[in-house]
Design an enzyme around this catalytic site. Sequence first.
Site, PDB file in Angstrom:
ATOM      1  N   HIS A 125      -7.071  29.943  12.258  1.00  0.00           N
ATOM      2  CA  HIS A 125      -6.003  29.733  13.241  1.00  0.00           C
ATOM      3  C   HIS A 125      -6.150  30.690  14.427  1.00  0.00           C
ATOM      4  CE1 HIS A 125      -4.092  26.849  10.749  1.00  0.00           C
ATOM      5  NE2 HIS A 125      -3.678  27.709   9.826  1.00  0.00           N
TER       6      HIS A 125
ATOM      7  N   GLU B 284       8.845  22.329  15.081  1.00  0.00           N
ATOM      8  CA  GLU B 284       8.970  22.328  16.529  1.00  0.00           C
ATOM      9  C   GLU B 284       9.668  23.617  16.966  1.00  0.00           C
ATOM     10  OE1 GLU B 284      11.066  18.764  17.567  1.00  0.00           O
ATOM     11  OE2 GLU B 284       9.276  17.498  17.300  1.00  0.00           O
TER      12      GLU B 284
ATOM     13  N   GLY C  11      -8.740  34.694  11.021  1.00  0.00           N
ATOM     14  CA  GLY C  11      -9.038  33.469  10.296  1.00  0.00           C
ATOM     15  C   GLY C  11      -9.129  32.306  11.261  1.00  0.00           C
TER      16      GLY C  11
ATOM     17  N   LEU D 288      -1.311  37.367   9.607  1.00  0.00           N
ATOM     18  CA  LEU D 288      -1.556  38.697   9.061  1.00  0.00           C
ATOM     19  C   LEU D 288      -3.016  39.099   9.014  1.00  0.00           C
ATOM     20  CD1 LEU D 288       1.052  38.442   6.176  1.00  0.00           C
ATOM     21  CD2 LEU D 288       1.343  39.473   8.436  1.00  0.00           C
TER      22      LEU D 288
ATOM     23  N   HIS E 250       2.940  29.836  12.098  1.00  0.00           N
ATOM     24  CA  HIS E 250       2.167  28.773  11.466  1.00  0.00           C
ATOM     25  C   HIS E 250       2.986  27.500  11.341  1.00  0.00           C
ATOM     26  CE1 HIS E 250       0.443  26.353   8.200  1.00  0.00           C
ATOM     27  NE2 HIS E 250      -0.715  26.865   8.574  1.00  0.00           N
TER      28      HIS E 250
END
Length: 277
Positions: A103, A69, A101, A98, A33
């Site tokens: 993302h 990055e 969702g 985990l 993330h």
Amino acid sequence: MNAITSQLGSQLSLVSLNGARRPAPPPLVLVAHGSRDPRALSTVRTLIERVRELRPHLSVHLGHIELNEPLLADTLASLDAEDGADGADGAVLVPLLLSRGYHVKRDIPAAAAAVPGLRARIAAPLGPHPLLVETLYARLVEAGWRTGMSDAARRAGGVVLAAAGSRDPESIIDTRRTAQLLAERLGVPVVPAYASAAAPTVAAAVRALAARGRHRIAVASYFTAPGRFATECAAAAPWIAAAPLGTHAAMARLILHRYDQAVATPEPAPERELASA
């Protein structure tokens, strides 16, 4: 011993029965993330090294969704024919996330689709899975959870599973499933709680357990790495708070398991264009 066995298996997998060298496996892109906490980046980099130790002939890359990055878009753009990204097997993106969702469902597929010619498979998120429960259990024991509780201590015990939180109902389902698996492992109630976007909060979950007569309450940190949410949730623990999942050996094994699952899953056949009448 497990690492040596995995390395030998990795070496043998590159040679076919007739002695010819097989094509290199598709590269693994670990998708994190991103965090403003420098400990998060350090944790992810160490985790990648653990994955490389287990599978030395596998090309492993890192890409972040935001804040750190390399960004995922830059990592995918840098993949070349040497890594096999535009070959028959493409690249495999493994979310260091985990649950299902936004993302997993939107951001990561969009990043892959934005790279012309890239053939990418997106693995399932890490959870729920028994290897995560193994890691959560180990972190609780490290923090002071007793492995041999008396019946009286077990009746007084409880755990809050502190997660980031999401508005996606499937993410909530996944976290609840992990809580259920951890409860079965510990033999005490485990209540999922969230740092944002969902209810209950950790403090509310602690109060709910206390209302049920559970006064020996630990907080299990359902975060991949240290960060603001993990720190805030740990501060609400009335007894002990476990460390995040981090670089536990089971995490590296789980990443490779999700990678192998994605490689073994047949890609959907391309849709044929309808012939004009």
